[in-house]
Design a protein around this motif. Structure first.
Motif, PDB file in Angstrom:
ATOM      1  N   MET A 163      -2.949  10.433   4.550  1.00  0.00           N
ATOM      2  CA  MET A 163      -2.018   9.663   3.721  1.00  0.00           C
ATOM      3  C   MET A 163      -0.649   9.529   4.366  1.00  0.00           C
ATOM      4  N   GLN A 164      -0.269  10.518   5.124  1.00  0.00           N
ATOM      5  CA  GLN A 164       1.027  10.534   5.798  1.00  0.00           C
ATOM      6  C   GLN A 164       2.176  10.328   4.817  1.00  0.00           C
ATOM      7  N   PHE A 165       2.093  10.979   3.667  1.00  0.00           N
ATOM      8  CA  PHE A 165       3.173  10.913   2.683  1.00  0.00           C
ATOM      9  C   PHE A 165       4.216  11.958   3.031  1.00  0.00           C
ATOM     10  N   ASP A 166       5.442  11.512   3.230  1.00  0.00           N
ATOM     11  CA  ASP A 166       6.561  12.400   3.525  1.00  0.00           C
ATOM     12  C   ASP A 166       7.655  12.087   2.512  1.00  0.00           C
ATOM     13  N   ALA A 167       7.906  13.016   1.604  1.00  0.00           N
ATOM     14  CA  ALA A 167       8.886  12.799   0.542  1.00  0.00           C
ATOM     15  C   ALA A 167      10.297  12.603   1.072  1.00  0.00           C
ATOM     16  N   MET A 168      10.535  12.955   2.327  1.00  0.00           N
ATOM     17  CA  MET A 168      11.866  12.783   2.912  1.00  0.00           C
ATOM     18  C   MET A 168      12.129  11.327   3.335  1.00  0.00           C
ATOM     19  N   LEU A 169      11.085  10.528   3.465  1.00  0.00           N
ATOM     20  CA  LEU A 169      11.251   9.125   3.844  1.00  0.00           C
ATOM     21  C   LEU A 169      11.636   8.297   2.616  1.00  0.00           C
ATOM     22  N   PRO A 170      12.576   7.377   2.765  1.00  0.00           N
ATOM     23  CA  PRO A 170      13.038   6.604   1.599  1.00  0.00           C
ATOM     24  C   PRO A 170      11.955   5.731   0.966  1.00  0.00           C
ATOM     25  N   GLU A 171      10.961   5.330   1.743  1.00  0.00           N
ATOM     26  CA  GLU A 171       9.900   4.482   1.179  1.00  0.00           C
ATOM     27  C   GLU A 171       8.835   5.273   0.422  1.00  0.00           C
ATOM     28  N   ASN A 183       0.822  -1.214   0.000  1.00  0.00           N
ATOM     29  CA  ASN A 183       0.000   0.000   0.000  1.00  0.00           C
ATOM     30  C   ASN A 183       0.855   1.263   0.000  1.00  0.00           C
ATOM     31  N   ARG A 184       2.062   1.152  -0.584  1.00  0.00           N
ATOM     32  CA  ARG A 184       2.935   2.319  -0.666  1.00  0.00           C
ATOM     33  C   ARG A 184       2.323   3.389  -1.564  1.00  0.00           C
ATOM     34  N   LEU A 185       2.539   4.623  -1.185  1.00  0.00           N
ATOM     35  CA  LEU A 185       2.090   5.745  -1.996  1.00  0.00           C
ATOM     36  C   LEU A 185       3.200   6.138  -2.964  1.00  0.00           C
ATOM     37  N   SER A 186       2.817   6.464  -4.181  1.00  0.00           N
ATOM     38  CA  SER A 186       3.780   6.984  -5.157  1.00  0.00           C
ATOM     39  C   SER A 186       3.044   7.969  -6.058  1.00  0.00           C
ATOM     40  N   PRO A 187       2.719   9.140  -5.502  1.00  0.00           N
ATOM     41  CA  PRO A 187       1.923  10.114  -6.245  1.00  0.00           C
ATOM     42  C   PRO A 187       2.703  10.716  -7.418  1.00  0.00           C
ATOM     43  N   LEU A 188       1.946  11.239  -8.366  1.00  0.00           N
ATOM     44  CA  LEU A 188       2.547  11.883  -9.520  1.00  0.00           C
ATOM     45  C   LEU A 188       3.098  13.251  -9.157  1.00  0.00           C
ATOM     46  N   ARG A 189       4.209  13.593  -9.812  1.00  0.00           N
ATOM     47  CA  ARG A 189       4.767  14.933  -9.676  1.00  0.00           C
ATOM     48  C   ARG A 189       4.953  15.468 -11.092  1.00  0.00           C
ATOM     49  N   GLU A 190       4.294  16.597 -11.366  1.00  0.00           N
ATOM     50  CA  GLU A 190       4.401  17.213 -12.689  1.00  0.00           C
ATOM     51  C   GLU A 190       5.690  18.021 -12.801  1.00  0.00           C
ATOM     52  N   ASP A 191       5.988  18.783 -11.769  1.00  0.00           N
ATOM     53  CA  ASP A 191       7.229  19.544 -11.687  1.00  0.00           C
ATOM     54  C   ASP A 191       7.551  19.729 -10.213  1.00  0.00           C
ATOM     55  N   LYS A 192       8.535  20.539  -9.895  1.00  0.00           N
ATOM     56  CA  LYS A 192       8.954  20.662  -8.488  1.00  0.00           C
ATOM     57  C   LYS A 192       7.860  21.243  -7.594  1.00  0.00           C
ATOM     58  N   GLN A 193       6.928  21.997  -8.158  1.00  0.00           N
ATOM     59  CA  GLN A 193       5.886  22.626  -7.348  1.00  0.00           C
ATOM     60  C   GLN A 193       4.514  21.955  -7.459  1.00  0.00           C
ATOM     61  N   THR A 194       4.307  21.129  -8.461  1.00  0.00           N
ATOM     62  CA  THR A 194       2.976  20.586  -8.717  1.00  0.00           C
ATOM     63  C   THR A 194       2.958  19.075  -8.550  1.00  0.00           C
ATOM     64  N   THR A 195       2.140  18.601  -7.605  1.00  0.00           N
ATOM     65  CA  THR A 195       1.980  17.163  -7.393  1.00  0.00           C
ATOM     66  C   THR A 195       0.494  16.825  -7.322  1.00  0.00           C
ATOM     67  N   ALA A 196       0.198  15.558  -7.488  1.00  0.00           N
ATOM     68  CA  ALA A 196      -1.190  15.102  -7.396  1.00  0.00           C
ATOM     69  C   ALA A 196      -1.720  15.240  -5.976  1.00  0.00           C
ATOM     70  N   LEU A 197      -0.845  15.228  -5.005  1.00  0.00           N
ATOM     71  CA  LEU A 197      -1.285  15.314  -3.608  1.00  0.00           C
ATOM     72  C   LEU A 197      -1.938  16.652  -3.273  1.00  0.00           C
ATOM     73  N   GLN A 198      -1.552  17.691  -3.931  1.00  0.00           N
ATOM     74  CA  GLN A 198      -2.089  18.998  -3.583  1.00  0.00           C
ATOM     75  C   GLN A 198      -3.579  19.127  -3.887  1.00  0.00           C
ATOM     76  N   TYR A 199      -4.116  18.204  -4.667  1.00  0.00           N
ATOM     77  CA  TYR A 199      -5.541  18.236  -5.006  1.00  0.00           C
ATOM     78  C   TYR A 199      -6.373  17.284  -4.156  1.00  0.00           C
ATOM     79  N   SER A 200      -5.744  16.593  -3.226  1.00  0.00           N
ATOM     80  CA  SER A 200      -6.448  15.586  -2.439  1.00  0.00           C
ATOM     81  C   SER A 200      -6.963  16.151  -1.117  1.00  0.00           C
TER      82      SER A 200
END
Length: 89
Positions: free
Chosen positions: A55-63, A32-49
Motif C-alpha cells: 500500500m505504501q501508506f505513509d502518514a507523514m506524506l501530505p497526500e 486511488n488515494r488511500l484514506s484508512p480509518l483510524r479509531e484512536d492514536k494506536q488503532t488503525t484499519a491498516l494494522q489488520y491488512s
C-alpha cells in the motif's frame, strides 16, 4: 430485541451500495488515494491488512490522510445516515 429493524437494515444496505458505487467511480476516474480509518492514536484499519507493504501508506506524506472513526450511538448513526442520504438526493 433486534439490533436493527428490517427498515434500518435496508437503509444500511442502501448506504453501503452508495459508498461502493462512489469508491468504484473514484477508482475508475484515477483517484486511488488511500484514506484508512483510524479509531484512536494506536488503532488503525491498516494494522489488520496483509497488504500493508504494497500500500505504501505513509502518514507523514501530505497526500496520505486518515479518516477518524466516529463513535456514534444507534440514534446518532441513523440520523447521520439519513442526513447524508438527504444531501445526496
Amino acid at each position: 430485541q433486534k439490533v436493527v429493524s428490517p427498515q434500518e437494515f435496508q437503509q444500511m444496505l442502501t448506504y453501503n451500495q452508495q459508498l461502493i458505487t462512489q469508491a468504484a467511480n473514484k477508482i475508475l476516474s484515477g483517484d486511488n488515494r488511500l484514506s484508512p480509518l483510524r479509531e484512536d492514536k494506536q488503532t488503525t484499519a491498516l494494522q489488520y491488512s496483509d497488504f500493508l507493504p504494497i500500500m505504501q501508506f505513509d502518514a507523514m506524506l501530505p497526500e496520505n490522510n486518515y479518516r477518524n472513526l466516529e463513535n456514534l450511538n444507534k440514534k446518532a448513526f441513523f440520523e447521520k445516515l439519513n442526513s447524508t442520504n438527504n444531501e445526496e438526493s
